[in-house]
Each structure stands twice: as structure tokens, then as C-alpha cells.
Design an enzyme around this catalytic site. Structure first.
Site: not given
Ligand SMILES: NC(=O)C1=CN([C@@H]2O[C@H](COP(=O)(O)OP(=O)(O)OC[C@H]3O[C@@H](n4cnc5c(N)ncnc54)[C@H](OP(=O)(O)O)[C@@H]3O)[C@@H](O)[C@H]2O)C=CC1
Ligand SMILES: O=C1Nc2ccccc2C1=O
Length: 324
Positions: A135, A73
Site C-alpha cells: 500500500h 479498508y
Molecule cells: N492506494 C492508495 O493509497 C489509495 C487508494 N484509493 C483507492 O481509489 C479509490 C477511488 O478513490 P477516490 O478518491 O474515492 O476516487 P474519485 O476521485 O473517483 O472520487 C470518488 C468520489 O467522486 C464522487 N463522484 C463520482 N462521480 C462524480 C461526478 N460526476 N461529479 C462529482 N463527484 C463525483 C463520488 O461521489 P458519489 O458517490 O456521490 O457519486 C465519490 O465520492 C478508493 O476507493 C480506493 O479504492 C484511494 C485513495 C488512496
Molecule cells: O482509500 C484510501 N483512502 C486513503 C486515505 C489516506 C491514505 C490512504 C488511503 C487509501 O488507500
């Protein structure tokens, strides 16, 4: 009237900050932030993304004590800045980072977990991280710089023994991957304590039986993408507006007097799974922490399970999980 719940649900209470405070759901710094950071012009690469610092500060000021970051990230500096600005003592916070073994054609940035953790501690301006994850299990000769699933876990164990990390775990691991690293660990003391995976009603098992297997082995499942059903559902590249959870979430929102996001986060917690979520909006940040204050009935959890299972949807790692 719904019942007030004063304590976080079971499993998540086992994880505390160094000072002993139970951890909250996590606030993430990946997904859009990682793309935003990577997409910046060369001459801005060393400057902080102030929007992310501000978002983290909002989360910390409103009660989050748990931040999720990762090597790929490139958001460690923003985390360090937000922690500093918040004035919250380091030992009252829980910070997770993740070592990346490379991904598809993307080369691993560091030589391995040992090399990475020292860089991470400097960038995070701390002398320990609370949780250190690998990861993904998708090691590949072409990108992983000689690291394997086994060698990397041995290095993670060394980081724990050296006191650089409090807890150790993995992300996106399926059962066969976990079994391999159990062998490296030898004793349960060095088993992973967390597996962070994609989880929401439309993907209740990222890989075969993973939630049950992890929970039986005392591994906390963390959910990334827990709000996926609210805004990510696509088919053939187009947004799908009328997927089957929509009416149920609306019905439950009305029944409990909560938003659909709160219903999804509470559902996740009641499955014994800890959500990692994120929002730039203060109202949503506050609402996401209110999930400790109400409870969904077991019947409604079962309804979400059933409706969710009727519409499988995976957002992340689709190519890798075809056969797992
Ligand atoms: N280990 C891995 O491979 C991965 C890890 N991650 C981790 O997990 C974290 C969270 O993942 P993410 O997929 O973003 O999580 P979410 O499913 O929680 O999605 C977050 C998004 O949801 C939107 N959101 C929040 N509240 C609402 C609501 N009430 N209604 C509609 N939309 C809403 C936000 O937008 P807004 O800002 O407009 O509220 C934000 O863009 C990442 O930042 C990362 O740290 C993620 C992917 C892969
Ligand atoms: O935050 C993430 N977003 C991603 C998208 C693809 C693969 C891994 C990740 C993360 O860990």
C-alpha cells in the site's frame, strides 16, 4: 462529432481477468468506506456494510469487472458478498488488494505480506487475487512489525510463486523506492507491474517524474482520486470554487457532449493511466464506463495538462511527499 473508440487504450489491455477479459477502470472500496467501517460501534463491527455491497453490485451489474480493496479498508467481506450476489464467475473479475506496512502512528495489522495474503484469501472467499500491492513505501520501525521495503517485496514475490496472486505491484512508490525493489526482484519477471498513485490534472506526478519512469519500465500507473478537481479542492480548509480547470472542463464537456467526470476519466486513460474511481449513483457508474466510447484530441489533453500544472494540489500523503 467525436470519434468512437472501440477498444480500451493500449497499456490497460495488457491486464485481463483470469479468463482473458480486458479489465475496466476500477471501482474502489477505500476512502469514505474505510472511514465508515472504522467508525461503526463495536457491536456492528462484524456485520456487512450493505450500502457498500449494493454499490459494488451496481458497478458489477453495469459492467465493471475490476474491484480495488485493501487490508486497511477492512472491506474484503463486502467484496466477497457482492461478487457472490452478482453471480459473475470469479475468473471474469479482477480483484486487487493491498498489504499495509502501517502508516504514521497506525500499526501494521499483519506480520507481513505472507501472513496477510492468507487472511485476505479467506476474507475474499477466493483462492487467488488478481493483483497484490504494497500500500505504501513508508515503512517505519515503530509500526511495520520488522518489515522493510525489501523484505516485504521478497514476500510478495513468494506469494506470486505460490500462485496466490496473479500480478504484483505497489502503491504510492517514488522512483527511489522502485529502484530498491528492482534490486530485490533481480529479474524483470518480479518487477512490480502496477504503481497505484494519486493522479489528476492538478497532480500529474505524485513524486518526481514517476509517471514517465514507471511507463518506461512497463509499470502500469493506476490513478486514485482521478476526480479530485471536481469536489476536493480546498485552500486553508475551505472549498475553492473557482480553480482554473473549471472553465476548461465546462468547455470540453460542451464540446464532447460528456460530463466533466467523463472528461477527467478519459484524460486519465489517454495518459496511459488506469483510473480507480467510485460512485454510489447508478447514472455516474454507467457514465464512467462510457469513457471507452469517445476520444479527446491530443490538443485538448495538452490543454488539460497545462491548466492543471498551473495549480498544484495534493490530497493524500502530503507529509510524506514533501521531499520526494
Ligand atoms: N492506494 C492508495 O493509497 C489509495 C487508494 N484509493 C483507492 O481509489 C479509490 C477511488 O478513490 P477516490 O478518491 O474515492 O476516487 P474519485 O476521485 O473517483 O472520487 C470518488 C468520489 O467522486 C464522487 N463522484 C463520482 N462521480 C462524480 C461526478 N460526476 N461529479 C462529482 N463527484 C463525483 C463520488 O461521489 P458519489 O458517490 O456521490 O457519486 C465519490 O465520492 C478508493 O476507493 C480506493 O479504492 C484511494 C485513495 C488512496
Ligand atoms: O482509500 C484510501 N483512502 C486513503 C486515505 C489516506 C491514505 C490512504 C488511503 C487509501 O488507500
Amino acid at each position: 462529432m467525436t470519434k468512437a473508440v472501440t477498444k480500451p487504450v493500449k497499456l490497460t489491455q495488457n491486464f485481463t481477468t483470469k479468463s482473458g477479459i480486458p479489465i475496466t477502470i476500477g471501482t474502489g472500496t477505500g476512502t469514505k468506506w474505510q472511514w465508515l467501517k472504522k467508525g461503526r460501534p463495536e457491536d456492528q463491527k462484524d456485520t456487512l456494510v450493505t450500502e457498500l455491497v449494493d454499490q459494488l453490485l451496481l458497478a458489477l451489474q453495469n459492467g465493471y469487472n475490476h474491484i480495488d480493496t485493501a487490508e486497511v479498508y477492512t472491506t474484503h467481506p463486502e467484496v466477497a458478498e457482492a461478487v457472490k450476489k452478482s453471480g459473475i464467475p470469479r475468473e471474469d473479475l479482477f480483484i486487487t488488494t493491498k498489504y499495509s506496512p502501517g502508516f504514521r502512528t497506525f500499526q501494521a495489522l499483519s506480520k507481513g505480506p505472507t501472513d496477510f495474503i492468507d487472511t485476505a484469501l479467506k476474507e475474499l472467499q477466493t483462492d487467488y487475487v488478481d493483483l497484490f500491492l504494497i500500500h505504501s513505501p513508508f515503512f517505519d520501525e515503530a509500526v511495520s512489525r520488522g518489515q522493510t521495503l525489501e523484505s516485504s517485496w521478497a514476500e510478495v514475490i513468494e506469494a506470486k510463486k505460490a500462485g496466490k496472486v496473479r500480478e504484483i505491484g505497489v502503491s504510492n512508490y517514488a522512483k527511489p523506492h522502485l529502484e530498491k525493489i528492482f534490486k530485490v526482484a533481480g529479474s524483470t519477471e518480479f518487477y512490480p507491474k502496477v504503481n497505484q498513485i494519486e493522479f489528476h490534472p492538478y497532480l500529474q506526478n505524485q513524486s518526481k517524474d514517476i509517471v514517465k519512469f514507471a511507463q518506461e519500465n512497463d509499470i502500469l500507473i493506476e490513478a486514485y482520486g482521478p476526480l479530485t478537481p471536481l469536489f476536493r479542492i480546498k485552500k486553508d480548509g475551505k472549498d475553492v470554487e473557482d480553480h482554473p480547470l473549471k472553465p476548461l472542463l465546462q468547455e470540453l464537456s460542451e464540446k464532447y457532449g460528456k460530463t466533466d467526470a467523463q472528461i477527467l476519466l478519459r484524460y486519465t486513460l489517454q495518459k496511459g493511466i488506469l483510473p480507480i474511481t467510485t460512485s454510489t449513483k447508478v447514472e455516474r457508474i454507467k457514465q464512467s464506463l462510457e469513457v471507452y466510447e469517445f476520444e479527446i484530441t491530443a490538443e485538448d489533453v495538452a490543454k488539460i495538462d497545462e491548466v492543471g500544472a498551473s495549480y498544484p494540489f495534493r490530497q493524500f500523503f502530503d507529509q510524506e511527499y514533501k521531499n520526494l
